[in-house]
Design an enzyme around this catalytic site. Structure first.
Site, short mmCIF file in Angstrom:
data_model
loop_
_atom_site.label_atom_id
_atom_site.label_comp_id
_atom_site.label_asym_id
_atom_site.label_seq_id
_atom_site.Cartn_x
_atom_site.Cartn_y
_atom_site.Cartn_z
N LEU A 49 -14.41 23.73 -17.08
CA LEU A 49 -15.49 24.33 -16.30
C LEU A 49 -15.46 23.90 -14.84
O LEU A 49 -15.79 24.66 -13.94
CB LEU A 49 -16.85 23.95 -16.91
CG LEU A 49 -17.24 24.61 -18.22
CD1 LEU A 49 -18.54 24.01 -18.73
CD2 LEU A 49 -17.39 26.11 -18.04
N GLY A 50 -15.13 22.65 -14.60
CA GLY A 50 -15.15 22.14 -13.23
C GLY A 50 -14.72 20.69 -13.21
O GLY A 50 -14.22 20.15 -14.20
N GLY A 54 -13.22 11.65 -10.30
CA GLY A 54 -12.91 10.83 -11.45
C GLY A 54 -13.20 11.45 -12.81
O GLY A 54 -12.91 10.84 -13.84
N ASN A 56 -13.60 15.32 -15.28
CA ASN A 56 -13.50 16.77 -15.47
C ASN A 56 -14.60 17.20 -16.43
O ASN A 56 -15.04 16.40 -17.27
CB ASN A 56 -12.14 17.17 -16.04
CG ASN A 56 -11.04 17.09 -15.00
OD1 ASN A 56 -11.22 17.50 -13.86
ND2 ASN A 56 -9.89 16.54 -15.39
N ASP A 176 -28.71 12.14 -5.87
CA ASP A 176 -27.54 12.94 -5.49
C ASP A 176 -27.84 14.42 -5.69
O ASP A 176 -27.07 15.15 -6.31
CB ASP A 176 -26.31 12.54 -6.31
CG ASP A 176 -25.01 13.09 -5.70
OD1 ASP A 176 -25.02 13.45 -4.51
OD2 ASP A 176 -24.00 13.14 -6.43
#
Length: 389
Positions: A49-50, A54, A56, A176
């Site tokens: 998916l993305g 560090g 996946n 974040d």
């Protein structure tokens, strides 16, 4: 999450054994079920998916069970070369935080473990479909217009509901917030926050606890983070204000400061293209409110969106930014319901009054919001012009 999905199928006639990861029973937050064991296929059998630093992220389409269609899961897996690094520690921290959270606008925890034979760590979550960041990129390519105000308000409602829960009940900052960490399902029907690997603990007043570190992403970080000053939950509010900016400008905050223009058409132009980037201007812009594009043409439906954007991105006085609960109250406020055109103009405080605004303001309903800071003394004039007859 990236739209570039790949699936590595098993070759016809292959006798390869399908390795799986077994997750121990780890109870999720109250109100959610955690199965006794979860089996996750090895990487070649998952759709990508993305990715992040560090790690996946993969999609695991589960097989039907007892005639029931099983919902897909997202699997965040540490890259092999980072198995002993801080990114593995962050994933473990994210799992520990996520399993304690139970909110409709926060991605659901499903499990955490290592694969067999000391393989990589896996955080298993509900599938969030697409990130807002991906949708912004697609909209830029397809229509190059801001998202409709109602969609931005849906994102605002979902994220701020989650933030109110995090800030007041769980006493943590997300730390974040950006479009890549907001997941959207079914044409903005569902909005969920994800990526809790760098959360920051706060006290009841919203102040960062001693020993906690705000990491975040520079382009979305407020000035108090950039200057390494005291940080509160209002840092999350500033970062979300820049998410609103993304939905209007269709690009990341301050990216225009890098210059560079269009990407080079061939390798012969790449050297001059790289040299045109202005990192100093980008660094100087960090922690400030980016200017909205001059080309924006917004109608009155964006009035609340703009009010929240300018309030959330106050620079000099973080305590003046609204709380997540106050933002929700703005959204719930009764709308005037008129269809007039809204003009947004930035007025420099030290500029000569060469243009007489009094006559325009007499014909329009205008409000001035002070957005001054140490770098710029200015305000925003929001006017509702009477519709043309």
């Amino acid at each position: 999450m990236s739209e570039n999905v790949f699936i590595t199928p098993n070759k016809p006639g292959s006798r390869a054994v399908r390795r799986t990861a077994q997750l121990s029973s780890t109870p999720a937050a109250t109100g959610t079920k955690s199965p006794s064991a979860l089996h996750i296929p090895a990487t070649p059998y998952l759709a990508k998916l993305g990715y992040g630093t560090g790690v996946n992220v993969y999609l695991y389409n589960r097989s039907p069970k007892a005639g029931r269609v099983m919902s897909p899961w997202a699997v965040k897996r540490v890259n092999k070369r980072h198995e002993k690094s801080e990114y593995a520690d962050r994933l473990e921290k994210e799992a520990a935080i996520l399993r304690t959270l139970n909110h409709p606008n926060i991605i659901g925890f499903r499990g955490f473990t290592k694969t067999v034979e000391d393989g990589p760590k896996n955080l298993v979550m509900e599938d969030g479909n697409q990130s807002l960041g991906d949708l912004i990129e697609m909209r830029k390519e397809n229509v190059d217009l801001p998202f409709p105000a109602q969609n931005i308000e849906k994102v605002t409602s979902g994220v701020c509901s989650a933030l109110d829960y995090l800030h007041t009940e769980k006493l943590i900052m997300h730390a974040d917030i950006k479009s890549a960490n907001i997941l959207i399902k079914n044409d903005f029907e569902t909005v969920k926050m994800c990526d809790f690997g760098v959360t920051v603990k706060v006290d009841k007043s919203g102040k960062q606890l001693p020993g906690e570190q705000y990491i975040g992403t520079d382009a979305w970080s407020p000035i108090e983070v950039i200057l390494k000053e005291a940080v509160t939950t209002k840092a999350d509010i500033f970062a979300f204000g820049l998410v609103i900016f993304e939905t209007l400008a269709l690009h990341s905050p301050h990216i225009d400061k890098l210059g560079g223009g269009e990407e080079p058409l061939d390798d012969s132009m790449s050297e001059s293209f790289d040299d045109s980037f202005d990192d100093a201007a980008f660094q100087e812009a960090l922690g400030t409110r980016p200017a909205l594009p001059d080309t924006l043409d917004l109608d009155n439906s964006y009035k609340k969106v703009l009010e929240i954007f300018f309030g959330a991105t106050i620079v000099e006085k973080p305590e003046s930014r609204p709380s997540a609960k106050q933002i929700l109250e703005i959204l719930e406020r009764e709308d005037t319901g008129d269809d007039s055109i809204m003009c947004v103009n930035i007025i420099d405080g030290d500029a000569d009054d060469s243009m007489d605004q009094s006559s325009y303001m007499e014909e329009s309903s205008c409000a001035t919001i002070d957005i001054s800071d140490s770098a710029n003394e200015s305000s925003v004039l929001i006017c509702e012009s009477p519709p043309a007859v």
